[in-house]
Enzyme design. Structure first.
Site, PDB file in Angstrom:
ATOM      1  N   HIS A 128     -66.634  40.504  93.139  1.00 48.90           N
ATOM      2  CA  HIS A 128     -65.882  41.792  93.136  1.00 48.90           C
ATOM      3  C   HIS A 128     -65.074  41.869  94.332  1.00 48.90           C
ATOM      4  O   HIS A 128     -64.021  41.090  94.634  1.00 48.90           O
ATOM      5  CB  HIS A 128     -67.237  42.797  93.059  1.00 48.90           C
ATOM      6  CG  HIS A 128     -66.789  44.151  92.799  1.00 48.90           C
ATOM      7  ND1 HIS A 128     -65.520  44.803  92.254  1.00 48.90           N
ATOM      8  CD2 HIS A 128     -67.518  45.230  92.799  1.00 48.90           C
ATOM      9  CE1 HIS A 128     -65.758  45.853  92.181  1.00 48.90           C
ATOM     10  NE2 HIS A 128     -66.981  46.328  92.417  1.00 48.90           N
ATOM     11  N   HIS A 140     -60.089  38.969  85.380  1.00 51.62           N
ATOM     12  CA  HIS A 140     -60.858  39.996  85.386  1.00 51.62           C
ATOM     13  C   HIS A 140     -61.485  40.580  84.189  1.00 51.62           C
ATOM     14  O   HIS A 140     -60.888  39.975  83.142  1.00 51.62           O
ATOM     15  CB  HIS A 140     -59.727  41.244  85.606  1.00 51.62           C
ATOM     16  CG  HIS A 140     -60.247  42.454  86.208  1.00 51.62           C
ATOM     17  ND1 HIS A 140     -60.699  43.568  85.197  1.00 51.62           N
ATOM     18  CD2 HIS A 140     -60.390  43.062  87.281  1.00 51.62           C
ATOM     19  CE1 HIS A 140     -61.058  44.415  85.867  1.00 51.62           C
ATOM     20  NE2 HIS A 140     -60.734  44.275  87.133  1.00 51.62           N
ATOM     21  N   ASP A 144     -57.196  41.652  94.305  1.00 49.26           N
ATOM     22  CA  ASP A 144     -57.659  41.017  95.625  1.00 49.26           C
ATOM     23  C   ASP A 144     -56.723  39.734  95.972  1.00 49.26           C
ATOM     24  O   ASP A 144     -57.231  39.090  97.004  1.00 49.26           O
ATOM     25  CB  ASP A 144     -59.168  40.364  95.404  1.00 49.26           C
ATOM     26  CG  ASP A 144     -60.070  41.775  95.462  1.00 49.26           C
ATOM     27  OD1 ASP A 144     -59.728  42.552  96.119  1.00 49.26           O
ATOM     28  OD2 ASP A 144     -61.212  41.512  94.631  1.00 49.26           O
TER      29      ASP A 144
HETATM   30  N1  ACO Z   1     -60.465  30.798  88.059  1.00 48.68           N
HETATM   31  C1  ACO Z   1     -60.796  30.102  86.921  1.00 48.68           C
HETATM   32  N2  ACO Z   1     -61.231  30.594  85.932  1.00 48.68           N
HETATM   33  C2  ACO Z   1     -61.561  31.734  85.792  1.00 48.68           C
HETATM   34  C3  ACO Z   1     -61.423  32.674  86.570  1.00 48.68           C
HETATM   35  C4  ACO Z   1     -60.896  32.217  87.854  1.00 48.68           C
HETATM   36  N3  ACO Z   1     -60.536  33.035  88.826  1.00 48.68           N
HETATM   37  N4  ACO Z   1     -61.973  33.837  86.130  1.00 48.68           N
HETATM   38  C5  ACO Z   1     -62.331  33.584  84.866  1.00 48.68           C
HETATM   39  N5  ACO Z   1     -62.133  32.455  84.756  1.00 48.68           N
HETATM   40  C6  ACO Z   1     -62.714  31.461  83.351  1.00 48.68           C
HETATM   41  C7  ACO Z   1     -64.328  31.251  83.647  1.00 48.68           C
HETATM   42  O1  ACO Z   1     -64.364  29.996  84.291  1.00 48.68           O
HETATM   43  C8  ACO Z   1     -64.576  31.437  82.091  1.00 48.68           C
HETATM   44  O2  ACO Z   1     -64.150  30.092  81.673  1.00 48.68           O
HETATM   45  P1  ACO Z   1     -65.014  29.421  80.297  1.00 48.68           P
HETATM   46  O3  ACO Z   1     -65.022  30.440  79.176  1.00 48.68           O
HETATM   47  O4  ACO Z   1     -64.610  28.180  80.259  1.00 48.68           O
HETATM   48  O5  ACO Z   1     -66.673  29.415  80.926  1.00 48.68           O
HETATM   49  C9  ACO Z   1     -63.927  32.422  81.595  1.00 48.68           C
HETATM   50  O6  ACO Z   1     -62.546  32.345  82.265  1.00 48.68           O
HETATM   51  C10 ACO Z   1     -64.527  33.965  81.666  1.00 48.68           C
HETATM   52  O7  ACO Z   1     -64.911  34.128  82.971  1.00 48.68           O
HETATM   53  P2  ACO Z   1     -66.068  34.928  83.059  1.00 48.68           P
HETATM   54  O8  ACO Z   1     -66.592  34.397  84.721  1.00 48.68           O
HETATM   55  O9  ACO Z   1     -67.265  34.868  82.342  1.00 48.68           O
HETATM   56  O10 ACO Z   1     -65.341  36.345  83.081  1.00 48.68           O
HETATM   57  P3  ACO Z   1     -65.835  37.628  83.513  1.00 48.68           P
HETATM   58  O11 ACO Z   1     -65.362  38.788  82.773  1.00 48.68           O
HETATM   59  O12 ACO Z   1     -67.537  37.726  83.590  1.00 48.68           O
HETATM   60  O13 ACO Z   1     -65.349  37.688  85.188  1.00 48.68           O
HETATM   61  C11 ACO Z   1     -64.295  37.993  87.306  1.00 48.68           C
HETATM   62  C12 ACO Z   1     -64.407  38.314  85.794  1.00 48.68           C
HETATM   63  C13 ACO Z   1     -65.600  38.005  87.895  1.00 48.68           C
HETATM   64  C14 ACO Z   1     -63.394  38.776  87.945  1.00 48.68           C
HETATM   65  C15 ACO Z   1     -63.900  36.498  87.159  1.00 48.68           C
HETATM   66  O14 ACO Z   1     -62.419  36.447  86.434  1.00 48.68           O
HETATM   67  C16 ACO Z   1     -63.752  35.795  88.438  1.00 48.68           C
HETATM   68  O15 ACO Z   1     -64.794  35.292  88.956  1.00 48.68           O
HETATM   69  N6  ACO Z   1     -62.582  35.698  89.274  1.00 48.68           N
HETATM   70  C17 ACO Z   1     -62.609  35.352  90.394  1.00 48.68           C
HETATM   71  C18 ACO Z   1     -63.165  36.102  91.669  1.00 48.68           C
HETATM   72  C19 ACO Z   1     -62.140  37.416  91.689  1.00 48.68           C
HETATM   73  O16 ACO Z   1     -61.191  37.374  92.115  1.00 48.68           O
HETATM   74  N7  ACO Z   1     -63.025  38.625  91.639  1.00 48.68           N
HETATM   75  C20 ACO Z   1     -62.339  40.009  91.853  1.00 48.68           C
HETATM   76  C21 ACO Z   1     -62.146  40.730  90.739  1.00 48.68           C
HETATM   77  S1  ACO Z   1     -61.230  42.320  90.919  1.00 48.68           S
HETATM   78  C22 ACO Z   1     -62.318  43.277  91.669  1.00 48.68           C
HETATM   79  O17 ACO Z   1     -63.480  43.117  91.444  1.00 48.68           O
HETATM   80  C23 ACO Z   1     -62.019  44.184  92.668  1.00 48.68           C
END
Ligand code: ACO
Length: 390
Positions: free
Chosen positions: A234, A273, A327
């Site tokens: 987050h 996201h 972010d």
């Molecule tokens: N880099 C690489 N792969 C990613 C990323 C990323 N940043 N984000 C998502 N994916 C991929 C996952 O590996 C997953 O792949 P799979 O289906 O092959 O397993 C798929 O996309 C779905 O990812 P989830 O984590 O299940 O997506 P979710 O909706 O649960 O999570 C989140 C969203 C937590 C923001 C995620 O994109 C992430 O972890 N990003 C990196 C951390 C980040 O930047 N967080 C800030 C978000 S904005 C905020 O909160 C203010």
């Protein structure tokens, strides 16, 4: 043992829509803000974020989120007067912050500082819309003072007294950095504060609402929100995104960094996201200012590296809807402005508190405690075995 057919009221096995991480779950109505993940839109109270970033101020946006309308000049002056009146924090908060270990994460310190603010407020437990509105304004004002004090204390310096001649964001920067910020710093930080002020039912906002739905006090709810925002999935992603980019010397290393992360199936911080499957509008605005600020502060390479990382990630994952989020560029801006990396997430909290309290207040008159359920898939009807026979 055969799987049980019924578990409580839930037929098992049964076809249900289980959104992991509550994906797709709807919790309540709201008039505060709207995120259109397909179009890449963000709206506060009907106003597009691009317009607010260009024309509004953080104080005006906080008023808009809390009270549902843009203020008249008089309303804004009164609101700013209240924020100003609340800026100073009790000495007990400062003393507690000074007593924390030097390497304590600033978000943990912020959570602690807010907790002490709550302990000092004799009306904290009077949970009415009227009283919580006053606490909300107090928190918007005082969280900036607490975060700034943390910035000073962790470097062994004395907290700086608020300057009543400065607006909220300028005063926050002044108290955190110990010197008067220039116009560019104030403008860019204010825009960033506007962009971070609210964002639908994200983890920290929902956390605040869940805590408050038990009719707990607003300080407890906001403490919990800070705890949720701290995590790297987050708000904590802003620190991680920059920390990962800083060691990269040039665009070639940026390409290697992304390719290595992809090969190792590592998440790249600042991308992806739950709701946005298009480009995050906040990252659009911050990307533009990142270029301007890094150039003006003599760090153009930082923006070039960030752009290269973005290009590589989009080339690999864009088709899956993975783009920069808020972010990704915020860290490059804060760093260029001379703000230390561990303070990035507290700055996010200092801004997001407006959305947290606005949504808690909106829900309060129709409050019903949040109480979801889990599908039980464990054993049933096991026989208790005395300890000496196990
Ligand atoms: N880099 C690489 N792969 C990613 C990323 C990323 N940043 N984000 C998502 N994916 C991929 C996952 O590996 C997953 O792949 P799979 O289906 O092959 O397993 C798929 O996309 C779905 O990812 P989830 O984590 O299940 O997506 P979710 O909706 O649960 O999570 C989140 C969203 C937590 C923001 C995620 O994109 C992430 O972890 N990003 C990196 C951390 C980040 O930047 N967080 C800030 C978000 S904005 C905020 O909160 C203010």
């Amino acid at each position: 043992m055969a799987a049980p057919k019924f578990v409580g009221e839930v037929e098992w096995p049964v076809t249900i829509q289980l959104g992991k991480g509550l994906e797709g779950a709807i919790t309540c109505h709201s008039r505060i803000g709207y995120v259109d993940g397909e179009k890449g839109w963000l709206v506060y109270r009907g106003y597009n974020i691009f317009d607010l970033a260009e024309h509004s101020t953080y104080e005006e946006t906080a008023y808009l989120l809390l009270f549902g309308k843009l203020p008249t000049q008089k309303e804004l002056d009164d609101f700013k007067g209240k924020l100003l009146g609340y800026r100073k924090i009790p000495q007990e908060v400062i003393d507690t912050l000074k007593s924390l270990p030097k390497d304590c994460h600033p978000m943990a310190a912020l959570r602690t500082g807010i907790s002490v603010l709550g302990c000092k407020d004799t009306k904290a437990d009077e949970v009415t819309v009227e009283n919580d509105t006053e606490i909300a304004i107090k928190l918007i004002s005082q969280m900036a003072t607490v975060a700034a004090a943390i910035a000073r204390i962790r470097k062994g310096q004395e907290p700086v007294e608020p300057d009543p001649s400065l607006d909220h964001t300028a005063n926050f920067l002044y108290m955190a950095l110990g010197e008067k910020p220039n116009d560019l710093m104030i403008k860019v930080m204010d825009i960033s504060m506007i962009l971070h002020a609210d964002h639908g039912m994200n983890a920290s906002t929902f956390t605040c609402m869940v805590v408050n739905s038990s009719l707990s006090d607003l300080y407890s709810s906001v403490c919990a929100g800070v705890g949720s925002l701290k995590g790297p999935l987050h708000g904590g992603a802003n620190e991680r995104a920059l920390a990962e980019m800083l060691p990269l010397k040039d665009e070639e290393e940026a390409v290697e960094y992304v390719r290595d992360a992809i090969a190792k199936k590592k998440k790249i911080m600042g991308f992806g996201h739950r709701v946005y499957k298009a480009y995050d509008p906040r990252a659009k605005v911050l990307g533009k200012y990142s270029q301007e600020v890094t150039e003006r502060m003599g760090m153009p390479h930082l923006f070039k590296i960030a752009r290269k990382v973005e290009e590589e990630v989009i080339a690999a994952y864009g088709e899956r809807g993975i783009f920069p989020n808020v972010d990704f560029y915020s860290g490059t801006i804060y760093y260029a402005l001379g703000i230390e990396v561990p303070l990035f997430t507290p700055i996010f909290a200092v801004s997001r508190v407006a959305g947290w309290v606005a949504r808690v207040l909106e829900y309060l008159p129709e409050n019903r405690i949040f109480r979801p359920r889990a599908v039980y898939v464990g054993d049933m009807e096991k026989e208790y075995v005395p300890i000496d026979q196990r």
